[in-house]
Design a protein around this motif. Structure first.
Motif, PDB file in Angstrom:
ATOM      1  N   VAL A  56       0.840  -1.201   0.000  1.00 15.61           N
ATOM      2  CA  VAL A  56       0.000   0.000   0.000  1.00 15.61           C
ATOM      3  C   VAL A  56       0.874   1.249   0.000  1.00 15.61           C
ATOM      4  N   LEU A  57       1.891   1.274   0.845  1.00 15.28           N
ATOM      5  CA  LEU A  57       2.781   2.441   0.915  1.00 15.28           C
ATOM      6  C   LEU A  57       3.545   2.647  -0.390  1.00 15.28           C
ATOM      7  N   MET A  58       3.968   1.549  -1.011  1.00 19.08           N
ATOM      8  CA  MET A  58       4.709   1.653  -2.265  1.00 19.08           C
ATOM      9  C   MET A  58       3.820   2.206  -3.383  1.00 19.08           C
ATOM     10  N   ARG A  59       2.558   1.797  -3.398  1.00 18.10           N
ATOM     11  CA  ARG A  59       1.659   2.243  -4.466  1.00 18.10           C
ATOM     12  C   ARG A  59       1.052   3.611  -4.193  1.00 18.10           C
ATOM     13  N   ASP A  60       0.685   3.867  -2.931  1.00 18.58           N
ATOM     14  CA  ASP A  60      -0.053   5.092  -2.610  1.00 18.58           C
ATOM     15  C   ASP A  60       0.808   6.187  -2.006  1.00 18.58           C
ATOM     16  N   GLY A  61       2.023   5.842  -1.598  1.00 18.71           N
ATOM     17  CA  GLY A  61       2.900   6.832  -0.999  1.00 18.71           C
ATOM     18  C   GLY A  61       2.694   6.959   0.502  1.00 18.71           C
ATOM     19  N   ALA A  62       3.442   7.874   1.089  1.00 17.15           N
ATOM     20  CA  ALA A  62       3.429   8.065   2.541  1.00 17.15           C
ATOM     21  C   ALA A  62       2.028   8.398   3.024  1.00 17.15           C
ATOM     22  N   LYS A  88      12.011  -1.004  12.432  1.00 17.92           N
ATOM     23  CA  LYS A  88      13.218  -1.649  12.973  1.00 17.92           C
ATOM     24  C   LYS A  88      13.995  -2.373  11.871  1.00 17.92           C
ATOM     25  N   GLY A  89      13.257  -2.954  10.910  1.00 25.29           N
ATOM     26  CA  GLY A  89      13.903  -3.656   9.806  1.00 25.29           C
ATOM     27  C   GLY A  89      14.380  -2.745   8.685  1.00 25.29           C
ATOM     28  N   GLY A  90      14.130  -1.454   8.819  1.00 25.07           N
ATOM     29  CA  GLY A  90      14.572  -0.513   7.797  1.00 25.07           C
ATOM     30  C   GLY A  90      13.652  -0.433   6.589  1.00 25.07           C
ATOM     31  N   TRP A  91      12.439  -0.972   6.691  1.00 25.73           N
ATOM     32  CA  TRP A  91      11.492  -0.971   5.581  1.00 25.73           C
ATOM     33  C   TRP A  91      10.734   0.353   5.459  1.00 25.73           C
ATOM     34  N   VAL A  92      10.475   0.993   6.602  1.00 22.15           N
ATOM     35  CA  VAL A  92       9.748   2.261   6.602  1.00 22.15           C
ATOM     36  C   VAL A  92      10.441   3.237   7.539  1.00 22.15           C
ATOM     37  N   ALA A  93      10.135   4.492   7.333  1.00 17.98           N
ATOM     38  CA  ALA A  93      10.624   5.549   8.227  1.00 17.98           C
ATOM     39  C   ALA A  93       9.422   6.391   8.625  1.00 17.98           C
ATOM     40  N   ARG A  94       9.432   6.837   9.874  1.00 15.33           N
ATOM     41  CA  ARG A  94       8.396   7.756  10.351  1.00 15.33           C
ATOM     42  C   ARG A  94       8.943   9.170  10.209  1.00 15.33           C
ATOM     43  N   GLN A 107       6.674   6.408   5.667  1.00 16.27           N
ATOM     44  CA  GLN A 107       7.290   6.505   4.341  1.00 16.27           C
ATOM     45  C   GLN A 107       8.035   5.203   4.048  1.00 16.27           C
ATOM     46  N   PRO A 108       7.792   4.557   2.899  1.00 16.80           N
ATOM     47  CA  PRO A 108       8.581   3.365   2.561  1.00 16.80           C
ATOM     48  C   PRO A 108      10.023   3.774   2.251  1.00 16.80           C
ATOM     49  N   VAL A 109      10.971   2.950   2.650  1.00 22.37           N
ATOM     50  CA  VAL A 109      12.386   3.207   2.373  1.00 22.37           C
ATOM     51  C   VAL A 109      12.706   2.567   1.024  1.00 22.37           C
ATOM     52  N   ARG A 110      12.962   3.412   0.034  1.00 23.92           N
ATOM     53  CA  ARG A 110      13.122   2.941  -1.349  1.00 23.92           C
ATOM     54  C   ARG A 110      14.145   1.815  -1.504  1.00 23.92           C
ATOM     55  N   GLU A 111      15.270   1.956  -0.874  1.00 28.26           N
ATOM     56  CA  GLU A 111      16.324   0.947  -1.034  1.00 28.26           C
ATOM     57  C   GLU A 111      15.843  -0.423  -0.555  1.00 28.26           C
ATOM     58  N   ARG A 112      15.136  -0.447   0.553  1.00 32.60           N
ATOM     59  CA  ARG A 112      14.654  -1.724   1.090  1.00 32.60           C
ATOM     60  C   ARG A 112      13.511  -2.286   0.272  1.00 32.60           C
ATOM     61  N   VAL A 113      12.535  -1.456  -0.080  1.00 30.89           N
ATOM     62  CA  VAL A 113      11.390  -1.986  -0.820  1.00 30.89           C
ATOM     63  C   VAL A 113      11.788  -2.422  -2.226  1.00 30.89           C
TER      64      VAL A 113
END
Length: 164
Positions: A56-62, A88-94, A107-113
């Motif tokens: 959802v975050l990747m498609r719709d954004g933060a 904690k896993g580096g997938w998202v940032a607040r 916010q999804p972390v581009r490098e991880r996703v």
């Protein structure tokens, strides 16, 4: 006259059988896509619901945790736990919303996703190749049908929320 009635009944029966096959296929697609998502999640150490949140975050954004939880039909406390693990896993940032500092956006972390995007690249390429065999009108019909299925499922899901 009876041959017309017989023909009409046969067409009606064939139509019902086709409709049943379509609804069964939708249900099977749901199962197969869930299994695909589970297996992809295993590759990166994420559960199905965590994968869905990232999708959802990747498609719709933060978006805010509340908005994401509502989109996924998750209780706020459950959503917090999911987001804690993803952060904690580096997938998202607040991050604070630049337009309203009181709101925290997920916010999804581009490098991880990108790891997840690569997992599904083959499936996406095959899907595009499959869709290339349909003309523009057929693609419009497919899109209309799938959009209606999504809307019906969303409506059924929110109906349960209203009953609770």
């Amino acid at each position: 006259m009876s041959s017309v009635s017989s023909s009409d009944a046969e067409l009606s029966r064939a139509r019902r059988q086709t409709i049943n096959r379509i609804t069964e296929t939708i249900r099977e697609m749901s199962v197969v896509m869930t299994v695909l998502n589970l297996r992809a999640g295993e590759q990166v150490g994420l559960r199905d619901v965590e994968m869905k949140a990232l999708d959802v975050l990747m498609r719709d954004g933060a978006m805010s945790a509340k908005a994401l939880g509502q989109r996924l039909g998750m209780h706020p406390a459950t959503m917090t736990g999911i987001l804690d693990k993803l952060e904690k896993g580096g997938w998202v940032a607040r991050e604070r919303d630049p337009d309203d500092r009181r709101v925290v956006l997920i916010q999804p972390v581009r490098e991880r996703v990108g790891e997840i995007v690569r997992l599904f690249a083959g499936m996406n390429n095959v899907s595009i190749s499959m869709l290339d065999k349909y003309d523009a009108d057929q693609l419009d019909t497919i899109l209309d049908f799938l959009s209606n299925v999504v809307d019906l499922a969303r409506s059924a899901s929110t109906a349960w929320d209203r009953e609770a």
